[in-house]
Scaffold this motif. Structure first.
Motif, PDB file in Angstrom:
ATOM      1  N   TYR A 255      -3.230   6.659   4.500  1.00  0.00           N
ATOM      2  CA  TYR A 255      -3.052   6.427   3.065  1.00  0.00           C
ATOM      3  C   TYR A 255      -4.315   6.821   2.316  1.00  0.00           C
ATOM      4  N   THR A 259      -4.184   9.522  -0.560  1.00  0.00           N
ATOM      5  CA  THR A 259      -4.520   9.086  -1.921  1.00  0.00           C
ATOM      6  C   THR A 259      -5.525  10.036  -2.553  1.00  0.00           C
ATOM      7  N   ASN A 323      -9.626  -2.627   2.159  1.00  0.00           N
ATOM      8  CA  ASN A 323      -8.363  -2.992   2.808  1.00  0.00           C
ATOM      9  C   ASN A 323      -8.698  -3.723   4.112  1.00  0.00           C
ATOM     10  N   THR A 366      -7.030  -4.920  -1.327  1.00  0.00           N
ATOM     11  CA  THR A 366      -5.629  -5.055  -0.930  1.00  0.00           C
ATOM     12  C   THR A 366      -5.528  -5.459   0.527  1.00  0.00           C
ATOM     13  N   THR A 369      -0.056  -4.460   4.561  1.00  0.00           N
ATOM     14  CA  THR A 369       0.814  -3.452   5.164  1.00  0.00           C
ATOM     15  C   THR A 369       1.391  -3.924   6.493  1.00  0.00           C
ATOM     16  N   TYR A 376      -3.634 -13.402   1.625  1.00  0.00           N
ATOM     17  CA  TYR A 376      -3.848 -12.736   0.336  1.00  0.00           C
ATOM     18  C   TYR A 376      -4.319 -13.688  -0.762  1.00  0.00           C
ATOM     19  N   TYR A 397      -4.303  -6.301  -5.257  1.00  0.00           N
ATOM     20  CA  TYR A 397      -2.835  -6.289  -5.200  1.00  0.00           C
ATOM     21  C   TYR A 397      -2.398  -6.454  -3.755  1.00  0.00           C
ATOM     22  N   SER A 399      -0.244  -5.308  -0.790  1.00  0.00           N
ATOM     23  CA  SER A 399       0.488  -4.136  -0.308  1.00  0.00           C
ATOM     24  C   SER A 399       1.840  -4.554   0.255  1.00  0.00           C
ATOM     25  N   SER A 422       2.189   3.997   0.975  1.00  0.00           N
ATOM     26  CA  SER A 422       1.024   3.213   0.552  1.00  0.00           C
ATOM     27  C   SER A 422       0.114   4.034  -0.341  1.00  0.00           C
ATOM     28  N   VAL A 425       1.355   4.184  -3.989  1.00  0.00           N
ATOM     29  CA  VAL A 425       1.078   2.954  -4.730  1.00  0.00           C
ATOM     30  C   VAL A 425      -0.402   2.878  -5.106  1.00  0.00           C
ATOM     31  N   LEU A 426      -1.278   3.147  -4.136  1.00  0.00           N
ATOM     32  CA  LEU A 426      -2.714   3.053  -4.402  1.00  0.00           C
ATOM     33  C   LEU A 426      -3.152   4.073  -5.449  1.00  0.00           C
ATOM     34  N   LYS A 429      -2.435   2.685  -8.747  1.00  0.00           N
ATOM     35  CA  LYS A 429      -3.366   1.605  -9.102  1.00  0.00           C
ATOM     36  C   LYS A 429      -4.687   2.190  -9.588  1.00  0.00           C
TER      37      LYS A 429
END
Length: 582
Positions: A255, A259, A323, A366, A369, A376, A397, A399, A422, A425-426, A429
């Motif tokens: 990811y 990204t 992460n 984050t 996954t 969290y 956030y 995941s 993933s 989404v990242l 963000k």
């Protein structure tokens, strides 16, 4: 008219010296292809003639004015880099003057080591022949499944993908009858836990004064701090039962890498499988203190050969992604009352170390996954306290947990599909916190939608509904009313931008029935952007279809008209509305 004449003369002189197509790093590159060519000359011509709008980049000589002197400066710089006329052999080192170094690397004065996942050397090569000599460290003596993996690309074509098993290895990059320019990338695919890949020398046969030139830097730089998920552990594994092997670890499918690619950003990774913040992976009840990322973050890497201070001042990051927590959870969950506060404190302490070394970066945190949702809230608390006591350039956030339908990598790690999702989404963000426009591609627009039913009681309709933890949605019709629309199941709060979407869902009904499905405006106009009728029954139906949104609408809803029939129920599951292109 004078500008036109002088400009034409400058172009003529440049052409006479054969400068078109010459590689010029970070000089004048309006189309961002890493080279200056005829198109760039035309761009500057049109700009001087008022055809294009001007920008600071067009001021080639940096005197604050846009005129013919910029063209002369461009011409002279290109001539300086032009051919010598004699083909000669030269040898270069993989240092900043010659190559672009990506990620955490270490120069021992003889070899430049690509240490962490994704660390790379990239350069534009102008030659008829060229080779690179790679080097192996002590990891070449390890078992085969633990040796470092690397890849070599020439113009994005893979020419080598191997495990390093010898002290030195020579690879042919180019062997042509005539000189040409290509882009070369040498990248470390496995993780720093299992050794590094060395770049020793680059040898060229070329008539160019600058046979190798660093690839230009990107405007955005992101650092990823993580564990095996960030390393792309087992991403090329065939099944979840596969053991760890560096041969199935490929950072280019992580990811993190995806990204950076999506945002056209430079990147750096600091990631170790099995590591955490207060504890590494623990199969029992004992804290694993030998596998903590904070202990090694300020060094190049953990292994003793690379345990040297990292130069943060010369490696600026715009965004830091953390992460971590998946491995900590194996320890924390055995005594959450005591250990969650300990994890929270350790997380805050690490955030402060990150901020001290990256004073301007936006921090994004984050986890999730591979599950571990219970840890969290401690990350949320840590981020909140950091915002209160340090600064507000931070967010977090949760995941999405990997979906079994997307497969698994080795040891139940994320598959390539999960890693890609993933990344989507990242990237979104990061766009959000930096104020960049997001294309929303790859995102499930319905993921955060609100489920509910509309019941036309005046038509005598009556129904009940229930939303499961996995977002399976059950609707029971006691009385369906007179029309299909008298009972409408919906997902509201869906913002859509212009582009192509893929709608997918599964549906099963207690009776055979046709169900109108639509994507429509929820702001009063009820304009429909998509509508179909789905035949449902006691066997589960899997629906998938694409449609085009010609305009943006930030107030949409997905509807299922299930009325018109009494005493039956329907269940919707795995509903997604994903943008697949602009």
């Amino acid at each position: 008219m004078k500008i036109s004449k002088y400009f034409s003369s400058a172009v003529s002189v440049a052409a006479a010296f054969g400068v078109f197509g010459t590689t010029v790093s970070a000089l004048y590159d309006p189309d961002k292809n890493g080279k200056t060519d005829e198109k760039d000359f035309k761009h500057l011509t049109d700009t001087l003639h008022g055809i294009n709008s001007t920008s600071a980049e067009d001021d080639v000589n940096g005197d604050g004015k846009l005129n013919i002197l910029d063209m002369i400066e461009l011409k002279n710089a290109l001539i300086e880099k032009e051919e010598t006329g004699e083909v000669i052999s030269r040898t270069f080192r993989a240092v900043d003057e010659n190559v672009k170094l990506t990620g955490r690397t270490y120069d021992d004065s003889d070899v430049t080591w690509l240490v962490h996942s994704g660390s790379a050397a990239e350069f534009d090569l102008t030659a008829s022949e060229a080779t690179v000599v790679l080097a192996g460290d002590s990891a070449i003596k390890a078992e085969e499944r633990y040796r470092p993996r690397y890849a070599v690309y020439v113009d994005d074509k893979l020419i080598e993908d191997s495990l390093m098993d010898t002290p030195e290895k020579e690879i042919v990059l180019l062997k042509e009858k005539s000189q040409k320019t290509v882009r070369v990338k040498i990248i470390h695919l496995s993780e720093a836990n299992n050794g590094a890949i060395g770049v020793k020398t680059i040898k060229t046969m070329s008539s160019s004064k600058s046979p190798i030139v660093p690839v230009p830097p990107k405007k955005l730089s992101i650092e990823f701090i993580g564990d095996s998920i960030t390393c792309a552990y087992g991403v090329e594994g065939k099944s979840s039962s596969d053991p760890f092997m560096t041969s199935t670890e490929n950072f280019m499918k992580s990811y993190a890498y995806l990204t950076a690619q999506k945002l056209d950003a430079d990147y750096s990774a600091v990631s170790y499988s099995g590591h955490g913040i207060i504890s590494g992976y623990s199969s029992g009840n004992e804290k694993e203190t030998g596998s903590l990322v904070p202990d090694y973050y300020t060094d190049v890497a953990k292994l003793s050969d690379y345990a040297k201070p990292w130069d943060f001042k010369n490696h600026h990051n715009d965004v830091i992604v953390v992460n971590l927590g998946t491995n900590d959870d194996t320890y924390v969950r055995n005594d959450p009352e005591t250990r969650l506060p300990e994890f929270e404190k350790g997380y805050i302490d690490f955030l402060k170390v990150i901020r001290e070394n990256n004073p301007d970066a936006y921090i994004i945190c984050t986890v999730g996954t591979m599950g571990c949702e219970e840890i969290y809230p401690a990350i949320e608390n840590a981020v909140m306290k950091f915002r209160e006591s340090v600064d507000e350039k931070i967010m977090c956030y949760l995941s999405a947990v990997q979906n079994p339908a997307n497969g698994y990598g080795a040891d139940w790690h994320p598959s390539a599909v999960t890693q890609q999702m993933s990344a989507y989404v990242l990237a979104d963000k990061i766009c959000g916190v930096l104020g960049m426009e997001s294309d929303k591609i790859g995102l499930d627009a319905a993921e955060d939608g609100k489920y509910g039913i509309q019941i036309n009681e005046e038509a005598g309709a009556g129904a009940s509904d229930y939303l499961g933890y996995d977002k399976s949605y059950w609707v029971n019709m006691v009385c369906g009313g007179k029309e299909k629309s008298d009972v409408r199941a919906y997902i509201s709060g869906i913002p859509l931008t212009a582009g192509t979407y893929r709608l997918k869902f599964e549906i099963v009904a207690g009776k055979d029935t046709d169900i109108p499905v639509s994507v429509m405006n929820d702001g009063g106009s009820e304009e429909k952007y998509f509508e179909r009728t789905v035949s449902a029954g006691t066997e589960k139906v899997q629906f998938e279809e694409t449609f085009v949104m010609k305009k943006a609408d930030d107030k949409c809803m997905l509807t299922f008209d299930v009325g018109g029939m009494d005493y039956y129920n329907i269940t919707l599951s795995n509903v997604s509305l994903v943008k697949i292109s602009s």
